[in-house]
Enzyme design. Structure first.
Site, short mmCIF file in Angstrom:
data_model
loop_
_atom_site.label_atom_id
_atom_site.label_comp_id
_atom_site.label_asym_id
_atom_site.label_seq_id
_atom_site.Cartn_x
_atom_site.Cartn_y
_atom_site.Cartn_z
N TYR A 8 -2.83 -0.75 10.47
CA TYR A 8 -2.71 -1.17 9.06
C TYR A 8 -1.40 -0.66 8.48
O TYR A 8 -0.66 -1.39 7.82
CB TYR A 8 -3.91 -0.63 8.29
CG TYR A 8 -3.92 -0.89 6.80
CD1 TYR A 8 -4.28 -2.14 6.30
CD2 TYR A 8 -3.62 0.12 5.89
CE1 TYR A 8 -4.33 -2.37 4.92
CE2 TYR A 8 -3.67 -0.10 4.52
CZ TYR A 8 -4.03 -1.35 4.04
OH TYR A 8 -4.08 -1.58 2.69
N SER A 54 0.86 -1.20 0.00
CA SER A 54 0.00 0.00 0.00
C SER A 54 0.89 1.24 0.00
O SER A 54 2.06 1.16 0.41
CB SER A 54 -0.87 -0.01 1.25
OG SER A 54 -1.54 1.22 1.43
N1 LIG Z 1 -8.59 -1.11 -1.98
C1 LIG Z 1 -7.59 -0.26 -1.73
O1 LIG Z 1 -7.77 0.98 -1.80
C2 LIG Z 1 -6.21 -0.78 -1.40
C3 LIG Z 1 -5.17 0.15 -1.39
C4 LIG Z 1 -3.88 -0.28 -1.09
C5 LIG Z 1 -3.66 -1.62 -0.81
N2 LIG Z 1 -4.69 -2.49 -0.83
C6 LIG Z 1 -4.40 -3.90 -0.50
O2 LIG Z 1 -4.78 -4.71 -1.58
C7 LIG Z 1 -5.15 -5.99 -1.09
C8 LIG Z 1 -6.51 -6.38 -1.65
O3 LIG Z 1 -7.45 -5.38 -1.24
P1 LIG Z 1 -8.88 -5.22 -1.92
O4 LIG Z 1 -9.15 -3.78 -1.97
O5 LIG Z 1 -9.01 -6.03 -3.15
O6 LIG Z 1 -9.77 -5.84 -0.74
P2 LIG Z 1 -11.15 -6.65 -0.75
O7 LIG Z 1 -11.94 -6.26 -1.91
O8 LIG Z 1 -11.73 -6.53 0.61
O9 LIG Z 1 -10.61 -8.15 -0.94
C9 LIG Z 1 -9.78 -8.71 0.05
C10 LIG Z 1 -9.45 -10.14 -0.30
O10 LIG Z 1 -8.65 -10.68 0.76
C11 LIG Z 1 -9.29 -11.86 1.25
N3 LIG Z 1 -9.04 -11.99 2.67
C12 LIG Z 1 -9.16 -11.05 3.64
N4 LIG Z 1 -8.88 -11.56 4.84
C13 LIG Z 1 -8.56 -12.88 4.63
C14 LIG Z 1 -8.20 -13.94 5.47
N5 LIG Z 1 -8.09 -13.78 6.81
N6 LIG Z 1 -7.94 -15.15 4.92
C15 LIG Z 1 -8.06 -15.34 3.59
N7 LIG Z 1 -8.40 -14.35 2.73
C16 LIG Z 1 -8.66 -13.15 3.25
C17 LIG Z 1 -10.76 -11.67 0.94
O11 LIG Z 1 -11.41 -12.92 0.79
P3 LIG Z 1 -12.46 -13.58 1.78
O12 LIG Z 1 -13.15 -12.47 2.54
O13 LIG Z 1 -13.33 -14.35 0.86
O14 LIG Z 1 -11.63 -14.44 2.66
C18 LIG Z 1 -10.69 -10.99 -0.42
O15 LIG Z 1 -10.51 -11.94 -1.44
C19 LIG Z 1 -5.10 -5.90 0.44
O16 LIG Z 1 -3.87 -6.42 0.89
C20 LIG Z 1 -5.16 -4.41 0.70
O17 LIG Z 1 -4.54 -4.05 1.90
C21 LIG Z 1 -5.96 -2.11 -1.12
#
Ligand SMILES: NC(=O)c1ccc[n+]([C@@H]2O[C@H](COP(=O)([O-])OP(=O)(O)OC[C@H]3O[C@@H](n4cnc5c(N)ncnc54)[C@H](OP(=O)(O)O)[C@@H]3O)[C@@H](O)[C@H]2O)c1
Length: 255
Positions: A152, A139
């Site tokens: 975080y 991030s």
């Molecule tokens: N969205 C943003 O603005 C943003 C910005 C910077 C970085 N990121 C990073 O990008 C990554 C993906 O984020 P996203 O925005 O795509 O989030 P999201 O839409 O909430 O998806 C998160 C994914 O992680 C899985 N997950 C969460 N906790 C888990 C656990 N304990 N065990 C197994 N799977 C788990 C969820 O699957 P299940 O719930 O089905 O388990 C889902 O597939 C994260 O690491 C986040 O920190 C996101």
């Protein structure tokens, strides 16, 4: 060194958001993909939509045995593992004085300890093969402080440190280790952040979304395709890029 498709890939957090799009990109390039998250139905529907060999491996990445177990499953099924995209993560906000030990530990478990354990598990088979691409979705909160997400941000700073050190340790092995550092991406995670902003501040959803968009000089959210395209680039790279945290945030953090 580069390897032609199909590579044997594992993607965590594949059920939705950034992870799902990364899987779609890898499959479109002809790679075979092992997908994991807790939501079995979403994983299965994703697998059903792909034209490449897949493994559906539902698991909670915070269970201590999950990383070793999933890497072993991929190696047992496909004879090795070439790519590990460690994307599963969670972002829960709180002011620092309301960040209790449970929230702190939850953020560290999913965003720092789980990717560390996956790196530790994937390194031996990758080193033995003389090739590997490890990519952590970190991030911009790995690079700069952001208010209300101390836990975080600490976890995401930590995982970038792990990436940088692992990359140095593996520099002559054919295994590269990099992080991708997005700003606000248009995903369900950001939708939940917007709902929290609306609930806490009373502003409407459009205003909350504009607030996040305006943190990026390009004045819009990052798309999941933009993040997945950088992952594609790191998978295809010949090995010169390692130990990096590549920022995708429309220009706000210049590093
Ligand atoms: N969205 C943003 O603005 C943003 C910005 C910077 C970085 N990121 C990073 O990008 C990554 C993906 O984020 P996203 O925005 O795509 O989030 P999201 O839409 O909430 O998806 C998160 C994914 O992680 C899985 N997950 C969460 N906790 C888990 C656990 N304990 N065990 C197994 N799977 C788990 C969820 O699957 P299940 O719930 O089905 O388990 C889902 O597939 C994260 O690491 C986040 O920190 C996101």
């Amino acid at each position: 060194m580069t390897r032609r498709p199909p590579l044997r890939c594992l993607v965590t957090g594949a059920s939705r958001g950034i992870g799902r799009t990364i899987v779609e990109h890898l499959a479109a390039s002809g790679h075979q993909v092992a997908i994991t998250a807790r939501s079995v139905g979403d994983l299965q529907s994703l697998a059903d939509s792909l034209d490449v060999p897949t493994l559906v491996l539902p698991a909670d990445v915070t269970d201590p045995g999950t990383p070793d177990g999933l890497v072993a499953d991929v190696v047992a099924a496909w004879g090795g593992i070439d790519v590990a995209v460690l994307n599963a993560g969670e972002a829960i906000s709180a002011p620092i004085h309301r960040t209790d030990d449970a929230l702190w530990q939850q953020m560290l478990d999913v965003n720092l300890t789980a990717p560390f354990r996956f790196i530790r598990a994937a390194v031996p088979p990758m080193k033995q093969a003389g090739f590997g691409r490890i990519i952590v979705i970190a991030s911009i909160a790995s690079k700069v402080g952001v208010p209300y997400i101390t836990a975080y941000s600490a976890a995401k700073h930590g995982v970038l440190g792990a990436v940088r050190s692992a990359a140095m340790e593996l520099a002559t092995t054919g295994v590269t280790v990099n992080a991708v550092c997005p700003g606000y991406v248009d995903t369900p995670l950001t939708d939940r952040a917007l709902e929290a902003i609306v609930a806490k501040t009373g502003i409407d959803m459009a205003a909350a979304r504009a607030t996040l968009e305006n943190t990026h000089p390009i004045k819009r959210l990052i798309t999941t395709d933009e993040v997945a395209s950088v992952v594609d680039m790191l998978v295809a790279d010949t090995g010169g890029i390692t130990g990096q945290g590549i920022v995708i945030d429309g220009g706000s953090v210049q590093s």
